[in-house]
Design a protein around this motif. Structure first.
Motif, mmCIF file in Angstrom:
data_model
loop_
_atom_site.group_PDB
_atom_site.id
_atom_site.type_symbol
_atom_site.label_atom_id
_atom_site.label_comp_id
_atom_site.label_asym_id
_atom_site.label_seq_id
_atom_site.Cartn_x
_atom_site.Cartn_y
_atom_site.Cartn_z
ATOM 1 N N ASP A 87 54.702 57.007 27.290
ATOM 2 C CA ASP A 87 53.889 57.468 28.414
ATOM 3 C C ASP A 87 52.439 57.623 27.963
ATOM 4 N N ARG A 89 49.921 58.127 30.241
ATOM 5 C CA ARG A 89 49.207 58.726 31.376
ATOM 6 C C ARG A 89 48.791 60.155 31.054
ATOM 7 N N SER A 92 50.432 63.538 32.501
ATOM 8 C CA SER A 92 51.837 63.343 32.867
ATOM 9 C C SER A 92 52.712 64.389 32.187
ATOM 10 N N PHE A 95 53.621 62.893 28.912
ATOM 11 C CA PHE A 95 52.537 62.231 28.164
ATOM 12 C C PHE A 95 52.834 62.228 26.672
ATOM 13 N N TYR A 187 47.447 60.471 35.100
ATOM 14 C CA TYR A 187 48.756 60.499 35.747
ATOM 15 C C TYR A 187 48.636 60.339 37.265
ATOM 16 N N CYS A 190 47.594 56.897 38.353
ATOM 17 C CA CYS A 190 48.691 55.925 38.282
ATOM 18 C C CYS A 190 49.645 56.083 39.457
#
Length: 197
Positions: A87, A89, A92, A95, A187, A190
């Motif tokens: 991950d 992002r 997130s 993340f 995040y 996205c």
């Protein structure tokens, strides 16, 4: 096919269910409506790539800028690979988190990654071929590179010897360095970019 979310939010493992007979077997590797229901994303394929790799080749971690983004479905069509989903992002809940997916030609297991997630793999056999289905065409400058051997990520590659890497991959920044440089997608950004149902 069985579609399950990985430990990385919004990334999915797609496991086909083979139908064997005296000739071999058949399986569906992708069905639009089934994937749309499982992921909530209306996925349209815009580009197809293949890589062919010698054993111990390590590619990645690669993601894309958002915009334009470039979601992907990756399958091993020959040989075998140990694949990492990461991950990338910022913001997130997962993340910097990762999941490991074993992929080989026999199982047909695929991985779906929407915008903001990174992918890398190590080839476990000579002549390992990976197939990529992309939701957008490649645009120069869109690729984000993260060091696959970043100690901060601690990815369990299970390497027994130094991997074969491109100069670009070997020179890639760590996740923390990329985040500090502002090159990683956010995040929320996205989530807004994901293909609507």
């Amino acid at each position: 096919m069985i579609i399950t979310e990985t430990r990385v939010r919004d990334a999915y493992r797609i496991t086909p269910e083979p139908i064997p007979d005296h000739r071999g077997s058949l399986y569906e590797s992708l069905r639009y409506e089934t994937l749309r229901r499982a992921t909530g994303h209306a996925i349209e394929i815009r580009q197809v790539n293949h890589t062919v790799n010698r054993r111990n080749t390590l590619r990645g971690i690669h993601g894309t800028t958002v915009p334009p983004g470039q979601g992907k479905i990756v399958t091993c069509v020959r040989g075998a690979a140990r694949t990492m989903v990461v991950d990338l992002r910022v913001g997130s809940p997962t993340f910097g988190g990762h999941d490991v997916v074993g992929q080989d030609a026999e199982s047909g297991v695929a991985v779906y990654l929407p915008d903001g997630l990174g992918l890398g793999y190590v080839a476990l056999a000579d002549d390992t071929c990976m197939n990529y289905l992309y939701t957008r065409e490649y645009t120069p400058g869109m690729i984000i590179d993260i060091d696959a051997l970043d100690p901060g990520l601690g990815l369990p590659w299970n390497l027994t010897e130094p991997p074969v890497r491109s100069e670009r991959d070997a020179a890639a920044p760590s996740l923390a360095e990329a985040a500090a440089a502002g090159t990683l997608p956010g995040y929320e950004q996205c989530l807004r970019a994901y293909p609507a149902m």
